[in-house]
Each structure stands twice: as structure tokens, then as C-alpha cells.
Design a protein around this motif. Structure first.
Motif, mmCIF file in Angstrom:
data_model
loop_
_atom_site.group_PDB
_atom_site.id
_atom_site.type_symbol
_atom_site.label_atom_id
_atom_site.label_comp_id
_atom_site.label_asym_id
_atom_site.label_seq_id
_atom_site.Cartn_x
_atom_site.Cartn_y
_atom_site.Cartn_z
ATOM 1 N N ASP A 127 6.812 -15.722 28.401
ATOM 2 C CA ASP A 127 6.386 -15.858 29.673
ATOM 3 C C ASP A 127 5.222 -16.740 29.709
ATOM 4 O O ASP A 127 5.309 -17.967 30.907
ATOM 5 C CB ASP A 127 6.114 -14.340 30.397
ATOM 6 C CG ASP A 127 7.211 -13.902 30.463
ATOM 7 O OD1 ASP A 127 8.365 -14.321 30.571
ATOM 8 O OD2 ASP A 127 7.068 -12.842 30.757
ATOM 9 N N GLU A 128 4.014 -16.583 28.498
ATOM 10 C CA GLU A 128 2.553 -17.420 29.164
ATOM 11 C C GLU A 128 2.862 -18.661 28.444
ATOM 12 O O GLU A 128 2.664 -19.350 29.438
ATOM 13 C CB GLU A 128 1.953 -16.540 27.709
ATOM 14 C CG GLU A 128 1.610 -15.292 28.138
ATOM 15 C CD GLU A 128 1.321 -15.620 29.387
ATOM 16 O OE1 GLU A 128 0.453 -16.418 29.942
ATOM 17 O OE2 GLU A 128 0.262 -14.118 29.698
ATOM 18 N N ILE A 129 4.469 -19.114 27.888
ATOM 19 C CA ILE A 129 4.515 -20.695 27.953
ATOM 20 C C ILE A 129 5.084 -21.669 29.185
ATOM 21 O O ILE A 129 4.778 -22.319 29.371
ATOM 22 C CB ILE A 129 5.751 -20.549 26.888
ATOM 23 C CG1 ILE A 129 5.729 -20.596 25.708
ATOM 24 C CG2 ILE A 129 6.354 -22.447 27.315
ATOM 25 C CD1 ILE A 129 6.553 -20.267 24.688
ATOM 26 N N THR A 130 5.764 -20.447 29.978
ATOM 27 C CA THR A 130 5.696 -20.908 31.268
ATOM 28 C C THR A 130 4.297 -20.891 32.359
ATOM 29 O O THR A 130 4.503 -22.554 33.351
ATOM 30 C CB THR A 130 6.871 -20.143 32.657
ATOM 31 O OG1 THR A 130 6.230 -18.640 32.655
ATOM 32 C CG2 THR A 130 8.701 -20.592 31.460
ATOM 33 N N HIS A 131 3.645 -20.152 31.905
ATOM 34 C CA HIS A 131 2.889 -20.016 33.140
ATOM 35 C C HIS A 131 1.981 -20.987 32.518
ATOM 36 O O HIS A 131 1.332 -21.766 33.468
ATOM 37 C CB HIS A 131 2.252 -18.796 32.608
ATOM 38 C CG HIS A 131 2.354 -16.949 32.749
ATOM 39 N ND1 HIS A 131 2.058 -16.103 32.696
ATOM 40 C CD2 HIS A 131 3.216 -17.501 33.511
ATOM 41 C CE1 HIS A 131 2.808 -15.080 33.333
ATOM 42 N NE2 HIS A 131 3.936 -15.865 34.160
ATOM 43 N N VAL A 132 1.162 -21.449 31.195
ATOM 44 C CA VAL A 132 0.419 -22.660 30.781
ATOM 45 C C VAL A 132 1.257 -24.186 31.387
ATOM 46 O O VAL A 132 0.669 -24.988 31.285
ATOM 47 C CB VAL A 132 0.140 -22.660 28.968
ATOM 48 C CG1 VAL A 132 -0.185 -23.936 29.165
ATOM 49 C CG2 VAL A 132 -0.343 -21.200 28.901
ATOM 50 N N SER A 133 2.645 -24.132 31.494
ATOM 51 C CA SER A 133 3.221 -25.061 32.243
ATOM 52 C C SER A 133 3.266 -25.146 32.957
ATOM 53 O O SER A 133 3.209 -26.923 33.676
ATOM 54 C CB SER A 133 4.594 -25.115 31.864
ATOM 55 O OG SER A 133 5.361 -24.527 30.512
ATOM 56 N N LYS A 134 2.932 -24.108 33.534
ATOM 57 C CA LYS A 134 2.570 -24.583 35.527
ATOM 58 C C LYS A 134 1.450 -24.759 35.273
ATOM 59 O O LYS A 134 0.654 -25.541 37.030
ATOM 60 C CB LYS A 134 3.036 -22.977 36.375
ATOM 61 C CG LYS A 134 4.564 -22.461 36.734
ATOM 62 C CD LYS A 134 4.169 -20.951 37.907
ATOM 63 C CE LYS A 134 5.635 -21.088 37.996
ATOM 64 N NZ LYS A 134 6.875 -20.675 35.949
ATOM 65 N N GLY A 135 0.158 -24.838 34.875
ATOM 66 C CA GLY A 135 -1.119 -24.759 34.412
ATOM 67 C C GLY A 135 -1.369 -25.995 34.276
ATOM 68 O O GLY A 135 -1.875 -27.169 35.168
ATOM 69 N N ASP A 136 -0.281 -26.716 33.440
ATOM 70 C CA ASP A 136 -0.114 -28.287 33.111
ATOM 71 C C ASP A 136 0.143 -28.468 33.856
ATOM 72 O O ASP A 136 -0.181 -30.219 34.795
ATOM 73 C CB ASP A 136 0.905 -28.479 31.735
ATOM 74 C CG ASP A 136 0.536 -29.563 31.619
ATOM 75 O OD1 ASP A 136 -0.182 -30.489 30.933
ATOM 76 O OD2 ASP A 136 2.163 -30.282 31.813
ATOM 77 N N LYS A 137 1.013 -28.754 35.300
ATOM 78 C CA LYS A 137 1.951 -28.933 36.420
ATOM 79 C C LYS A 137 1.236 -29.452 37.661
ATOM 80 O O LYS A 137 0.715 -30.332 37.622
ATOM 81 C CB LYS A 137 3.304 -28.516 37.481
ATOM 82 C CG LYS A 137 3.930 -29.124 37.983
ATOM 83 C CD LYS A 137 5.149 -28.507 38.372
ATOM 84 C CE LYS A 137 4.838 -26.684 38.842
ATOM 85 N NZ LYS A 137 5.788 -26.999 39.077
ATOM 86 N N TRP A 138 0.518 -28.658 37.549
ATOM 87 C CA TRP A 138 -0.480 -28.273 38.656
ATOM 88 C C TRP A 138 -2.038 -29.390 38.566
ATOM 89 O O TRP A 138 -2.771 -29.641 38.855
ATOM 90 C CB TRP A 138 -0.452 -27.573 39.826
ATOM 91 C CG TRP A 138 0.330 -26.634 40.238
ATOM 92 C CD1 TRP A 138 1.701 -26.066 39.692
ATOM 93 C CD2 TRP A 138 1.221 -27.545 41.229
ATOM 94 N NE1 TRP A 138 2.519 -25.714 40.124
ATOM 95 C CE2 TRP A 138 2.934 -26.255 40.970
ATOM 96 C CE3 TRP A 138 1.215 -27.915 42.448
ATOM 97 C CZ2 TRP A 138 3.332 -27.109 42.827
ATOM 98 C CZ3 TRP A 138 1.699 -28.575 43.330
ATOM 99 C CH2 TRP A 138 2.620 -27.728 43.165
ATOM 100 N N TRP A 139 -2.249 -29.311 37.271
ATOM 101 C CA TRP A 139 -3.351 -30.017 36.953
ATOM 102 C C TRP A 139 -3.202 -31.167 37.287
ATOM 103 O O TRP A 139 -4.075 -32.637 37.792
ATOM 104 C CB TRP A 139 -3.357 -29.656 35.726
ATOM 105 C CG TRP A 139 -4.930 -30.251 34.547
ATOM 106 C CD1 TRP A 139 -6.740 -30.197 35.209
ATOM 107 C CD2 TRP A 139 -4.833 -31.554 33.819
ATOM 108 N NE1 TRP A 139 -7.003 -31.764 34.908
ATOM 109 C CE2 TRP A 139 -6.505 -32.219 33.764
ATOM 110 C CE3 TRP A 139 -3.932 -32.195 33.235
ATOM 111 C CZ2 TRP A 139 -6.021 -33.074 33.100
ATOM 112 C CZ3 TRP A 139 -3.895 -33.137 32.193
ATOM 113 C CH2 TRP A 139 -5.808 -33.959 32.429
ATOM 114 N N ARG A 140 -2.003 -31.745 36.718
ATOM 115 C CA ARG A 140 -1.616 -33.352 35.980
ATOM 116 C C ARG A 140 -1.788 -34.010 37.953
ATOM 117 O O ARG A 140 -1.671 -35.058 38.201
ATOM 118 C CB ARG A 140 -0.278 -33.466 35.768
ATOM 119 C CG ARG A 140 -0.483 -33.221 34.645
ATOM 120 C CD ARG A 140 0.953 -33.403 33.931
ATOM 121 N NE ARG A 140 1.217 -32.878 32.155
ATOM 122 C CZ ARG A 140 -0.117 -33.836 31.357
ATOM 123 N NH1 ARG A 140 0.097 -35.459 31.397
ATOM 124 N NH2 ARG A 140 0.522 -33.753 29.846
#
Length: 257
Positions: A200-213
Motif C-alpha cells: 500500500d505504501e508504494i501506492t501512497h508514495v506514487s500519489k505523492g510523486d504524481k501530485w508533486w509533479r
């Protein structure tokens, strides 16, 4: 019913059972809620867990080298559960604090909060079976302080959700190995919980990556981390970070310092 007003009530409720019930009601009522982005922002200014836990500097908190007894496993489980409880606040605050963003943003971070609640509840149950309750051990407030320090959208997404949360991915294999080496009767159930958390944390960090970009901030990710004196772990979980949106070139640059 208005979304941010309902979310504000969740954020400011310290009783865990009541808080989770309020969140579930909010989550299940999303389709009927209106979004008033002009709603006054009233974030928490002290950790919501302060009435439950004794807070100390991280260097003042002892960590058991082995986790074979109930007391050592209790301390270990409590430390992981506290990270997950703190992560609930991070997801809720991001959803509440940042306004006039696409609806997808709010849905993304509510999903993260929901999963963090599930992680915490699982760990709390294991903690209780070890003879302890959340609040029985000393905790630190590092994640809360990082949350307070980043009221700026790009900084929050970079430092907290793409930076510090990714640090959890780096730590997971070492934590997993520590549990794997234990003789505690809950070992296998805890290993299963850690596998779910990593997924699940992989998907959470992915969301952080998406919204930082999405922020299109002109500063580099590395520059934002440096602004807050955040030091990356010495060993990165390259496989997990690649799944989150990091490139191999970026990871190599980050590891060079």
C-alpha cells in the motif's frame, strides 16, 4: 453537507474510535457532499495523539535489538503503529489544507487515509494481543513537525509524501528481517501485515510523486529536501521506489548526495 467542514471534525477529534467512525461516515457520504473551497482552514497545531502518548525526541526513545518477548515486541509494534497513525494525519491534512485542486486529489488522499487507518487498526490489534495499547510507549512527533513545516503544496508533496514516506519503503526490508528473525508467536501475522503495508505504501508514495509533479514547482526534488535538511537513508529500496515514479537516474543522483 459540506466536505471540508466534515473533514475538519475528523481532524480535530482525538478519540480514536470516534475519529475513525466520523471518517467512515465521511468516506461513505462523498457523493452527497459539496466542496466549499473557501471554507476556513483550521488545522491541528499540536499532535492529535498528544492526549494519548508521551512525546519525546527520537534520540530519547530506546529501540529493542531483538523482539522475542511481549515487552520488546510491544515496543516494536507500537513504533510502527505510531508511524501509521501519524500517516493518517498526513493524509487527512493534505486533503483538508490544499484547496482548488482536481477532485481526484481529494479522492486520492482519502484513499490513503483509509488504508493508513486499516494499517493502524491491524497493528493496534497485534499490539493489544501482545498485552499493550497504543499510548503505552513513548513516541516522537517527527512526521507531525514536517507536516506543520510544509503549508506549501509542492513542499508537502515533495518532503512528506515523496520524501519521508518513501523512507518507509527503504526501512521495510530491514524491519521485515527483524521480525523474521523473531521467535515471537505473532511473528507470521506481523510479517503478513508488513507485506500489506509495503504494497500500500508504494501506492501512497506514487500519489505523492504524481501530485508533486502536478505542482510543476521549478525547484528540484533534491533542492526541496535540502531546504528542510532532510537526509535520505543510506540504503534505498530501489525496486520499490522505481514503482513509485522515481527514475533510476534520479535515484543514482540522490544516492551520490
Amino acid at each position: 453537507m459540506e466536505f471540508f467542514a466534515q473533514l475538519e471534525e475528523v481532524i480535530h477529534t482525538s478519540d480514536i474510535t470516534q475519529r475513525f467512525a466520523l471518517f467512515e461516515n465521511l468516506y461513505n457520504s462523498l457523493d452527497s457532499l459539496e466542496f466549499n473551497h473557501a471554507h476556513t482552514i483550521r488545522p491541528i497545531t499540536t499532535p492529535i495523539y498528544a492526549p494519548l502518548c508521551t512525546i519525546a525526541h527520537p534520540t530519547k526513545i530506546s529501540r529493542p535489538k531483538t523482539i522475542n518477548t511481549n515487552s520488546s515486541m510491544g515496543a516494536f509494534l507500537h513504533s510502527i503503529a505510531h508511524i501509521e497513525y501519524s500517516a493518517i494525519d498526513l493524509a487527512l491534512d493534505a486533503t483538508y489544507r490544499f484547496r482548488n485542486l482536481p477532485r481526484e486529489f481529494y479522492l486520492n488522499w482519502l484513499e490513503v487515509a483509509k488504508e493508513e487507518i486499516e494499517h493502524f487498526s491491524t497493528l493496534r490489534g497485534l499490539l493489544q494481543r501482545s498485552g499493550y495499547e497504543y499510548g503505552d510507549f513513548v513516541v516522537h512527533s517527527n512526521l507531525f513537525e514536517a507536516m506543520k513545516a510544509t503549508p506549501i503544496f509542492a513542499d508537502r508533496m515533495a518532503l512528506v509524501h515523496r520524501g519521508m514516506e518513501a523512507g518507509g519503503l527503504d526501512a521495510n526490508p530491514f524491519v521485515y528481517q527483524k521480525v523474521f528473525s523473531s521467535t515471537h508467536p505473532l511473528r507470521d501475522e506481523i510479517l503478513g501485515a508488513l507485506e500489506i503495508i509495503l504494497r500500500d505504501e508504494i501506492t501512497h508514495v506514487s500519489k505523492g510523486d504524481k501530485w508533486w509533479r502536478y505542482s510543476e514547482d521549478p525547484r528540484s526534488f533534491k533542492d526541496i529536501l535540502a531546504l528542510y535538511d532532510y537526509t535520505l537513508p543510506k540504503v534505498l529500496n530501489v525496486e520499490a521506489r522505481l514503482k513509485c515514479g522515481f527514475s533510476l537516474e534520479e535515484l543514482e543522483e540522490l544516492q551520490r548526495g
